[in-house]
Design an enzyme around this catalytic site. Sequence first.
Site, PDB file in Angstrom:
ATOM      1  N   GLY A  39      29.202  28.914  34.943  1.00 13.02           N
ATOM      2  CA  GLY A  39      29.717  28.297  36.153  1.00 13.02           C
ATOM      3  C   GLY A  39      29.621  29.266  37.312  1.00 13.02           C
ATOM      4  O   GLY A  39      29.298  30.449  37.129  1.00 13.02           O
ATOM      5  N   GLN A  44      31.883  33.437  45.194  1.00 11.54           N
ATOM      6  CA  GLN A  44      31.034  34.426  44.524  1.00 11.54           C
ATOM      7  C   GLN A  44      29.719  34.662  45.254  1.00 11.54           C
ATOM      8  O   GLN A  44      29.054  35.676  45.000  1.00 11.54           O
ATOM      9  CB  GLN A  44      30.737  34.003  43.076  1.00 11.54           C
ATOM     10  CG  GLN A  44      31.984  34.002  42.192  1.00 11.54           C
ATOM     11  CD  GLN A  44      31.641  33.673  40.763  1.00 11.54           C
ATOM     12  OE1 GLN A  44      31.592  32.508  40.396  1.00 11.54           O
ATOM     13  NE2 GLN A  44      31.372  34.687  39.954  1.00 11.54           N
ATOM     14  N   CYS A 100      32.249  37.290  33.633  1.00  9.27           N
ATOM     15  CA  CYS A 100      32.147  36.744  34.987  1.00  9.27           C
ATOM     16  C   CYS A 100      30.963  37.394  35.681  1.00  9.27           C
ATOM     17  O   CYS A 100      30.773  38.609  35.593  1.00  9.27           O
ATOM     18  CB  CYS A 100      33.431  37.036  35.759  1.00  9.27           C
ATOM     19  SG  CYS A 100      33.413  36.413  37.451  1.00  9.27           S
ATOM     20  N   LEU A 101      30.201  36.570  36.397  1.00 12.61           N
ATOM     21  CA  LEU A 101      29.030  37.098  37.103  1.00 12.61           C
ATOM     22  C   LEU A 101      29.428  38.099  38.180  1.00 12.61           C
ATOM     23  O   LEU A 101      28.620  38.929  38.580  1.00 12.61           O
ATOM     24  CB  LEU A 101      28.231  35.944  37.723  1.00 12.61           C
ATOM     25  CG  LEU A 101      27.690  34.915  36.713  1.00 12.61           C
ATOM     26  CD1 LEU A 101      27.072  33.737  37.434  1.00 12.61           C
ATOM     27  CD2 LEU A 101      26.690  35.558  35.776  1.00 12.61           C
ATOM     28  N   HIS A 142      38.723  29.116  34.903  1.00 14.85           N
ATOM     29  CA  HIS A 142      38.095  30.351  35.368  1.00 14.85           C
ATOM     30  C   HIS A 142      37.485  30.159  36.760  1.00 14.85           C
ATOM     31  O   HIS A 142      37.721  30.968  37.671  1.00 14.85           O
ATOM     32  CB  HIS A 142      37.019  30.802  34.365  1.00 14.85           C
ATOM     33  CG  HIS A 142      36.258  32.007  34.790  1.00 14.85           C
ATOM     34  ND1 HIS A 142      36.354  33.224  34.138  1.00 14.85           N
ATOM     35  CD2 HIS A 142      35.389  32.217  35.817  1.00 14.85           C
ATOM     36  CE1 HIS A 142      35.596  34.111  34.760  1.00 14.85           C
ATOM     37  NE2 HIS A 142      34.988  33.529  35.775  1.00 14.85           N
ATOM     38  N   GLU A 143      36.708  29.078  36.922  1.00 17.82           N
ATOM     39  CA  GLU A 143      36.031  28.862  38.209  1.00 17.82           C
ATOM     40  C   GLU A 143      37.034  28.592  39.323  1.00 17.82           C
ATOM     41  O   GLU A 143      36.887  29.111  40.440  1.00 17.82           O
ATOM     42  CB  GLU A 143      35.022  27.714  38.105  1.00 17.82           C
ATOM     43  CG  GLU A 143      33.871  27.940  37.142  1.00 17.82           C
ATOM     44  CD  GLU A 143      33.188  29.279  37.312  1.00 17.82           C
ATOM     45  OE1 GLU A 143      33.156  29.824  38.432  1.00 17.82           O
ATOM     46  OE2 GLU A 143      32.693  29.821  36.306  1.00 17.82           O
ATOM     47  N   HIS A 146      38.664  31.469  41.043  1.00 17.13           N
ATOM     48  CA  HIS A 146      37.901  32.120  42.121  1.00 17.13           C
ATOM     49  C   HIS A 146      38.298  31.575  43.496  1.00 17.13           C
ATOM     50  O   HIS A 146      38.102  32.256  44.510  1.00 17.13           O
ATOM     51  CB  HIS A 146      36.399  31.912  41.917  1.00 17.13           C
ATOM     52  CG  HIS A 146      35.782  32.810  40.892  1.00 17.13           C
ATOM     53  ND1 HIS A 146      35.703  34.176  41.043  1.00 17.13           N
ATOM     54  CD2 HIS A 146      35.191  32.539  39.701  1.00 17.13           C
ATOM     55  CE1 HIS A 146      35.091  34.706  39.986  1.00 17.13           C
ATOM     56  NE2 HIS A 146      34.776  33.743  39.155  1.00 17.13           N
TER      57      HIS A 146
HETATM   58 NI    NI Z   1      33.735  34.182  37.398  1.00 12.81          NI
END
Ligand code: NI
Length: 178
Positions: A39, A44, A100-101, A142-143, A146
């Site tokens: 995701g 981000q 996480c990216l 999680h998303e 952010h």
């Molecule tokens: Ni993340």
Amino acid sequence: MGDARLLRTAKPVTEFDTDALHLLVLDMLDTMRAADGAGLAAPQIGVDLQLVVFGSGERIARYPDAPPVPRTILLNPVITPLAEPGAESGFLEIEDWEGCLSVPGLRAVVPRFARIRYTGSDPYGDPIDRTVDGFHARVVQHECDHLIGMLYPMRVRDFKRFGFTDVLFPGLDASHDE
Ligand code: NI
């Protein structure tokens, strides 16, 4: 991680079905695919909007029993934790590994609500309203974190289960980070 843009509370999307919004969504889907992520949230990529994308429509090797998470573009999300069906009271939390990216190379065990309802809209302004559990519920939490300036390390309770992916899981590729 460390970029102040990841710590903001994102602004609601107020204009739907615009060229700019559709272009942003395409950019986010491309970025998620290129990074092989589960995701991605707009902050981000430095965009201060309540917009997340997630799901590949395919099964995830780490969760072989979980149904695939449909590819979803979710704006202005609201998450409500739900009790387990038949439970007397209280919300069940489950722990599992996350990456996480925006926190490359690391993994940790993170507690999340096992079952949630989430609402919001798609890029056309049409409502989304789903009740989900398991991996799907984890990815959404999680998303959406952010969008309130929360990165998963802020949710970690047991730092003994936080480390470098290649040390924790030798031989695993780093795919499916959230
Ligand atoms: Ni993340």
